[in-house]
Design a protein around this motif. Structure first.
Motif, mmCIF file in Angstrom:
data_model
loop_
_atom_site.group_PDB
_atom_site.id
_atom_site.type_symbol
_atom_site.label_atom_id
_atom_site.label_comp_id
_atom_site.label_asym_id
_atom_site.label_seq_id
_atom_site.Cartn_x
_atom_site.Cartn_y
_atom_site.Cartn_z
ATOM 1 N N SER A 168 0.835 -1.208 0.000
ATOM 2 C CA SER A 168 0.000 0.000 0.000
ATOM 3 C C SER A 168 0.869 1.257 0.000
ATOM 4 O O SER A 168 0.524 2.251 -0.633
ATOM 5 C CB SER A 168 -0.995 -0.008 1.151
ATOM 6 N N ASN A 169 2.008 1.228 0.676
ATOM 7 C CA ASN A 169 2.904 2.379 0.671
ATOM 8 C C ASN A 169 3.627 2.541 -0.659
ATOM 9 O O ASN A 169 3.959 3.663 -1.045
ATOM 10 C CB ASN A 169 3.914 2.283 1.814
ATOM 11 N N LEU A 170 3.865 1.462 -1.376
ATOM 12 C CA LEU A 170 4.453 1.566 -2.707
ATOM 13 C C LEU A 170 3.498 2.307 -3.644
ATOM 14 O O LEU A 170 3.926 3.130 -4.445
ATOM 15 C CB LEU A 170 4.773 0.189 -3.275
ATOM 16 N N TYR A 171 2.215 2.027 -3.518
ATOM 17 C CA TYR A 171 1.243 2.695 -4.380
ATOM 18 C C TYR A 171 1.089 4.154 -4.019
ATOM 19 O O TYR A 171 0.908 4.999 -4.901
ATOM 20 C CB TYR A 171 -0.114 1.961 -4.333
ATOM 21 N N VAL A 172 1.222 4.497 -2.744
ATOM 22 C CA VAL A 172 1.144 5.893 -2.301
ATOM 23 C C VAL A 172 2.338 6.678 -2.816
ATOM 24 O O VAL A 172 2.214 7.818 -3.229
ATOM 25 C CB VAL A 172 1.054 6.000 -0.755
ATOM 26 N N SER A 173 3.532 6.048 -2.803
ATOM 27 C CA SER A 173 4.750 6.757 -3.192
ATOM 28 C C SER A 173 4.934 6.810 -4.703
ATOM 29 O O SER A 173 5.829 7.489 -5.179
ATOM 30 C CB SER A 173 5.971 6.109 -2.526
ATOM 31 N N ALA A 174 4.122 6.067 -5.455
ATOM 32 C CA ALA A 174 4.303 6.036 -6.914
ATOM 33 C C ALA A 174 3.856 7.314 -7.569
ATOM 34 O O ALA A 174 3.128 8.089 -7.091
ATOM 35 C CB ALA A 174 3.513 4.867 -7.495
#
Length: 174
Positions: A168-174
């Motif tokens: 979920s944090n990877l998608y936020v930082s993308a």
């Protein structure tokens, strides 16, 4: 090719997206290895010192490049974490570069985290490093993390929750 160019070339094809920060003596044979393997199975590119550092690598340069290129850091705080210069250095790099961090509080509470100035790894640190480490710890204490008690906890559940948080944090930082 200069040192920094070689390091960039090394990471060009294999840039990590998740940097795993941990104290080896506390966690390598437990949660860290399980999480690393699980993230790889999900198609992620985690950076773990034991897997990614090769003989001849310049330790600090390689780690700094991995932190710079990652999208998310997983910090596994453990009872002896704050005694390690390298753990605190990596955490401070993650904080300074404003990376998203997923803390795992492994047999430790956030309120117990503090720089141990009289530990072997910290004794020779400059005042500037101590301040940098202290600020990074204080920042990390303010991030919602995953608590884990190794005497009672479910390892599979922790790895799943940590992996979900990373995704979920990877998608936020993308």
């Amino acid at each position: 090719m200069g040192l920094h160019a070689r390091i960039r070339h090394y990471f060009a094809g294999s840039a990590c997206d998740v940097f795993i920060n941990h104290r080896t003596v506390d966690t390598r044979r437990t949660v860290v290895r399980l999480l690393y393997d699980h993230l790889k199975q999900q198609g992620r590119k985690p950076f773990l010192d034991a897997e990614n550092l090769k003989p001849g690598d310049r330790l600090l340069d390689t780690i700094e490049e991995a932190v710079r290129r990652c999208k998310v850091g997983v910090t596994v705080f453990s009872p002896r974490y704050c005694e390690s210069y390298f753990c605190l250095h990596e955490l401070s790099l993650l904080v300074k570069s404003k990376k998203r961090i997923v803390p795992i509080f492994y047999d430790v509470k956030p309120s117990q985290l503090e720089v141990i100035k009289n530990s072997a790894g910290i004794l020779s640190c400059s005042q500037k490093d101590l301040q940098r480490f202290h600020l990074a710890i204080e920042e990390a204490k303010c991030i919602v993390g995953l608590p884990f008690d190794s005497s009672k906890g479910d390892w599979s559940d922790l790895v799943r929750k940590a992996s979900d948080a990373v995704m979920s944090n990877l998608y936020v930082s993308a």
